[in-house]
Design a protein around this motif. Structure first.
Motif, PDB file in Angstrom:
ATOM      1  N   LEU A 182     -10.177   0.032   3.002  1.00  0.00           N
ATOM      2  CA  LEU A 182      -9.833  -1.326   2.598  1.00  0.00           C
ATOM      3  C   LEU A 182     -10.920  -2.301   3.043  1.00  0.00           C
ATOM      4  CD1 LEU A 182      -6.076  -1.424   3.725  1.00  0.00           C
ATOM      5  CD2 LEU A 182      -6.983  -0.785   1.470  1.00  0.00           C
ATOM      6  N   TYR A 202      -5.241   4.452   6.486  1.00  0.00           N
ATOM      7  CA  TYR A 202      -6.188   3.432   6.040  1.00  0.00           C
ATOM      8  C   TYR A 202      -7.235   3.119   7.103  1.00  0.00           C
ATOM      9  CZ  TYR A 202      -2.992   2.928   2.193  1.00  0.00           C
ATOM     10  OH  TYR A 202      -2.228   3.206   1.095  1.00  0.00           O
ATOM     11  N   ARG A 210     -11.066   0.027  -1.700  1.00  0.00           N
ATOM     12  CA  ARG A 210     -10.422  -1.093  -2.389  1.00  0.00           C
ATOM     13  C   ARG A 210     -10.807  -2.436  -1.777  1.00  0.00           C
ATOM     14  NH1 ARG A 210      -4.143   0.087  -2.740  1.00  0.00           N
ATOM     15  NH2 ARG A 210      -4.343  -1.990  -3.694  1.00  0.00           N
ATOM     16  N   GLY A 263     -10.337   0.278   7.722  1.00  0.00           N
ATOM     17  CA  GLY A 263     -10.653  -1.043   7.193  1.00  0.00           C
ATOM     18  C   GLY A 263     -11.932  -1.641   7.721  1.00  0.00           C
ATOM     19  N   TRP A 272      -2.217  -6.826   7.445  1.00  0.00           N
ATOM     20  CA  TRP A 272      -3.147  -5.823   6.935  1.00  0.00           C
ATOM     21  C   TRP A 272      -3.750  -5.003   8.078  1.00  0.00           C
ATOM     22  CZ3 TRP A 272      -4.005  -4.852   1.758  1.00  0.00           C
ATOM     23  CH2 TRP A 272      -3.365  -5.730   0.870  1.00  0.00           C
ATOM     24  N   LEU A 274       0.832  -1.204   0.000  1.00  0.00           N
ATOM     25  CA  LEU A 274       0.000   0.000   0.000  1.00  0.00           C
ATOM     26  C   LEU A 274       0.869   1.258   0.000  1.00  0.00           C
ATOM     27  CD1 LEU A 274      -2.608  -1.097   2.700  1.00  0.00           C
ATOM     28  CD2 LEU A 274      -2.920  -1.131   0.206  1.00  0.00           C
ATOM     29  N   THR A 281      -7.719   6.166   2.742  1.00  0.00           N
ATOM     30  CA  THR A 281      -8.188   5.154   1.791  1.00  0.00           C
ATOM     31  C   THR A 281      -8.856   4.037   2.588  1.00  0.00           C
ATOM     32  OG1 THR A 281      -6.521   5.622   0.105  1.00  0.00           O
ATOM     33  CG2 THR A 281      -7.453   3.410   0.101  1.00  0.00           C
ATOM     34  N   VAL A 331      -9.454  -5.922  -1.294  1.00  0.00           N
ATOM     35  CA  VAL A 331      -8.103  -6.486  -1.349  1.00  0.00           C
ATOM     36  C   VAL A 331      -8.087  -7.997  -1.199  1.00  0.00           C
ATOM     37  CG1 VAL A 331      -7.061  -4.343  -0.547  1.00  0.00           C
ATOM     38  CG2 VAL A 331      -7.703  -6.097   1.128  1.00  0.00           C
ATOM     39  N   ALA A 353     -11.323  -6.296   3.228  1.00  0.00           N
ATOM     40  CA  ALA A 353     -10.617  -7.572   3.098  1.00  0.00           C
ATOM     41  C   ALA A 353     -11.562  -8.696   3.501  1.00  0.00           C
ATOM     42  CB  ALA A 353      -9.374  -7.592   3.974  1.00  0.00           C
TER      43      ALA A 353
END
Length: 378
Positions: free
Chosen positions: A226, A193, A256, A195, A267, A187, A224, A258, A228
């Motif tokens: 994430l 980030y 995103r 998440g 992560w 990244l 940003t 991922v 997952a």
């Protein structure tokens, strides 16, 4: 060390492995097994994950697992060995059969009441809903019942003990530098980030996370998002619709997907904030994993989340399904680096003090001891 390798190390002298190819266990010495942990569901679930993480901390109890869906790094009773459960272990007494679902409870009931196996039956409930008549029938035949939270205990109609789940605090640890942690998983280290990890589906509230990020990220260019986790076949359409929603907002590069990762701890270390937007949850380990990794948590009031997150100290709790409340609380963190930093430090300390896996294993051992199954001395 990878968790699988760690498990092998911890189990090398556990219950008499017969080492097979690549040093994987080929069976266990059934005369020594005192604790049986059945898992009759092949697909990975929260229960399966709990077993995989907890069993390595129970080696002193001569533990072995039974069933599919578990890695061969754990000590396993092979199906041809099940008949040995009809006999007492070395030294006499009973084994403990620790079930976590209806099928495993049923298996224990059949073994003990039909086949006369010398077993003490223990059940852990994580459910927060009224039990069916069939489940109540099985629960009444258990020798001990465990609830994973106070909320869960309220749905049980039998005496029970609350033992909350913990996590491996040697695996989930904060990074020395968030930028370096981000770079380690590919990244951009210049971004921060937020998440949302877990299976991608409506129940898990993935859409609530997406809508929160669509509302906030345009105002916070340094962040940003994430996502997952795995999308099973029946939820592919749900993910597709989310991706289309993100694209229409022009945020494909900043929200995103991922994928699913075995090294999910890496992560987590990249995150500065974690959102747990579930609409329903049995217990839910992800807030603990995130807090241990140095991220405060905004969580819906489901599962055990209100018993894990300390509002105003390690994160915030919002009503389940309340998109507006989630957006308001998330924005507080996105716009206040000092708040993120202070609560991240408090979150790490909170999990280390109250939710290590060793604590859960110790409390379970106290219950097993009621039935004569005690830990071996070191």
């Amino acid at each position: 060390m990878h968790p699988a390798g760690l498990a092998v190390t911890r189990f090398s002298n556990c219950v008499g492995f017969k080492a097979g190819r690549d040093h994987m266990p080929d069976g266990v010495d059934m005369t020594r097994v005192r604790l049986v942990v059945p898992n009759f569901k092949r697909r990975l679930s929260g229960v399966t994950s709990t077993i995989i993480q907890l069993v390595p901390f129970q080696t002193g109890l001569d533990v072995a697992t039974l069933g599919p869906g578990l890695p061969d790094t754990l000590p396993k009773i092979r199906w041809w060995q099940v008949r040995a459960l009809l006999r007492q272990p070395h030294g006499g007494g009973r084994r403990v059969w620790h079930a976590r679902r209806n099928p495993e409870m049923l298996g224990g009931v059949v073994l003990r009441h039909v086949l006369r196996a010398p077993l003490a039956l223990v059940f852990t409930s994580a459910s927060q809903r009224k039990h069916t008549g069939w489940t109540k029938f099985l629960i009444r035949r258990m020798d001990a019942v465990i609830a994973t939270s106070r909320k869960t205990a309220a749905y049980l109609e039998v005496p029970n003990t609350v033992v909350m789940h913990g996590i491996d605090t040697a695996r989930f640890v904060p990074p020395t530098d968030k930028g370096e942690a981000a770079a380690a998983v590919g990244l951009n280290p210049a971004q921060r980030y937020v998440g949302c990890f877990g299976r991608i589906r409506h129940q898990k509230g993935t859409d609530l996370f997406v809508d929160t990020m669509i509302a906030l990220l345009p105002k916070h260019p340094g962040w940003t998002a994430l996502i997952a986790g795995r999308t099973t076949a029946e939820h592919v359409g749900f993910e597709k619709e989310l991706r289309e929603r993100i694209a229409r907002a022009g945020l494909t590069d900043r929200i995103r997907f991922v994928g699913e990762h075995r090294d999910i701890e890496n992560w987590y270390r990249a995150l500065s904030l974690y959102i747990a937007p579930q609409r329903w949850e049995g217990f839910g380990l992800t807030p603990l994993e995130a807090m241990a990794s140095g991220a405060p948590v905004v969580a819906a009031d489901v599962g055990a989340f209100s018993e894990l997150v300390v509002p105003g100290v390690t994160g915030e709790i919002v009503p389940a399904g309340d998109l507006a409340a989630m957006t308001v609380q998330a924005e507080r963190y996105l716009g206040d680096p000092a708040l993120v930093a202070s609560q991240a430090e408090a979150a790490v300390d909170h999990v280390a003090r109250h939710f290590p896996l060793e604590r859960e294993a110790r409390q379970l051992a106290e219950i097993y001891a009621r039935f004569g199954v005690a830990e071996r001395s070191a």
